[in-house]
Design a protein around this motif. Structure first.
Motif, PDB file in Angstrom:
ATOM      1  N   ARG A   4     -27.439  13.981  12.965  1.00  0.00           N
ATOM      2  CA  ARG A   4     -26.373  14.449  12.077  1.00  0.00           C
ATOM      3  C   ARG A   4     -25.519  15.439  12.846  1.00  0.00           C
ATOM      4  O   ARG A   4     -26.043  16.381  13.449  1.00  0.00           O
ATOM      5  N   HIS A 135     -22.816  14.755   2.164  1.00  0.00           N
ATOM      6  CA  HIS A 135     -22.670  14.980   3.608  1.00  0.00           C
ATOM      7  C   HIS A 135     -21.568  15.990   3.927  1.00  0.00           C
ATOM      8  O   HIS A 135     -21.520  16.516   5.043  1.00  0.00           O
ATOM      9  N   PRO A 139     -25.857  22.477   5.972  1.00  0.00           N
ATOM     10  CA  PRO A 139     -27.218  22.598   5.422  1.00  0.00           C
ATOM     11  C   PRO A 139     -27.417  23.741   4.433  1.00  0.00           C
ATOM     12  O   PRO A 139     -28.082  23.543   3.403  1.00  0.00           O
ATOM     13  N   TYR A 220     -26.766  13.009   5.992  1.00  0.00           N
ATOM     14  CA  TYR A 220     -28.142  13.438   6.249  1.00  0.00           C
ATOM     15  C   TYR A 220     -29.063  12.218   6.199  1.00  0.00           C
ATOM     16  O   TYR A 220     -29.090  11.502   5.193  1.00  0.00           O
ATOM     17  N   MET A 224     -34.190  14.354   6.965  1.00  0.00           N
ATOM     18  CA  MET A 224     -33.600  15.671   6.770  1.00  0.00           C
ATOM     19  C   MET A 224     -33.485  16.014   5.295  1.00  0.00           C
ATOM     20  O   MET A 224     -33.665  17.168   4.891  1.00  0.00           O
ATOM     21  N   LEU A 225     -33.180  15.012   4.464  1.00  0.00           N
ATOM     22  CA  LEU A 225     -33.095  15.253   3.025  1.00  0.00           C
ATOM     23  C   LEU A 225     -34.451  15.692   2.471  1.00  0.00           C
ATOM     24  O   LEU A 225     -34.539  16.614   1.655  1.00  0.00           O
TER      25      LEU A 225
END
Length: 264
Positions: A4, A135, A139, A220, A224-225
């Motif tokens: 990402r 997206h 983060p 993501y 990562m999610l």
């Protein structure tokens, strides 16, 4: 593509002309609807509605309401009862929302004011959804959206219409310039500005190709999610991330979360 990159999209920039942003979003709404890009998300949404016994959706970061009309219709058939949708966005596209409201005979409504997904108003009820927008958030902000959802004991479904592959990126570069030229006259509601900034000064096509490319790199991946969800401070809350769909153009990357029964 299990990476990402936090690049920038034109539509996220405050200085970016509103008329170009809305033209880009109108195109995405048209394409998502015609391709039924979120077909694979329907079983997941049905699960959320039936687990929570809520047949109302609050759509965050709605953009131009891409694909939501078809999703609502199909979801209503699956659950056997009409599903109501409320559209919200930090920059609400009122023309598109009014069009969808009229077309759905009021089953889709909207908030005309700016709504921050990291602090959604308590008055917004039902299952939260985010289509093709998660997206956009770095983060820390993305984490705040999940935490706000869990703090308010709401269920949420986050869906990106992609499998995040290099092939998708190549297809975007090769096919979208032609597709944009062909379909623009058929996008509704009709706007002369959309024709002007597509055919005479092609800022809308340039924006779509740039932002589409960046979007694929910013999505993501499920790993990562899931990691992000595990960092949410919320007892008795279930999260699940993954990919769904088996046909090209019909894949979704998703994260769903909901409070366990009896804890909302």
């Amino acid at each position: 593509m299990n990476i990402r990159l936090q690049l920038f999209e034109l539509e996220d920039q405050r200085w970016f002309p509103h008329v170009i942003r809305q033209g880009m979003l109108d195109f995405l709404r048209f394409m998502i609807t015609k391709l039924e890009a979120y077909e694979a998300a329907l079983p997941l949404l049905q699960e959320l509605l039936e687990r929570t016994q809520q047949y109302q959706i609050t759509d965050l970061c709605s953009g131009a309401g891409g694909g939501i009309a078809k999703v609502r219709e199909d979801l209503s058939k699956r659950v056997g009862t009409p599903v109501q949708v409320t559209l919200t966005d930090l920059y609400p596209n009122l023309e598109a929302y009014q069009y969808l409201q009229a077309k759905s005979k009021g089953m889709i409504d909207y908030l005309p004011v700016s709504v921050d997904a990291t602090a959604a108003p308590d008055s917004l009820k039902g299952v939260r959804t985010i289509f093709s927008s998660f997206h956009h958030f770095p983060p820390r902000t993305a984490q705040a959206i999940l935490q706000d959802t869990a703090d308010k004991r709401a269920a949420i479904g986050i869906f990106e219409g992609s499998s995040k592959s290099w092939l998708e990126l190549l297809m975007l570069w090769l096919s979208f310039p032609v597709v944009i030229i062909l379909v623009t006259p058929f996008i509704r509601p009709f706007k002369p500005s959309r024709l002007f900034f597509t055919y005479l000064i092609p800022l809308i096509p340039i924006g779509i190709i740039w932002d589409g490319s960046v979007s694929l790199l910013r999505i993501y991946p499920p790993r990562m999610l899931q990691q992000m969800a595990e960092n949410v401070k919320a007892p008795n809350y279930t999260w699940r991330a993954g990919k769904a769909g088996s046909r090209f153009g019909k894949h979704v990357i998703y994260l769903i979360g909901y409070p366990e029964k009896g804890t909302s």
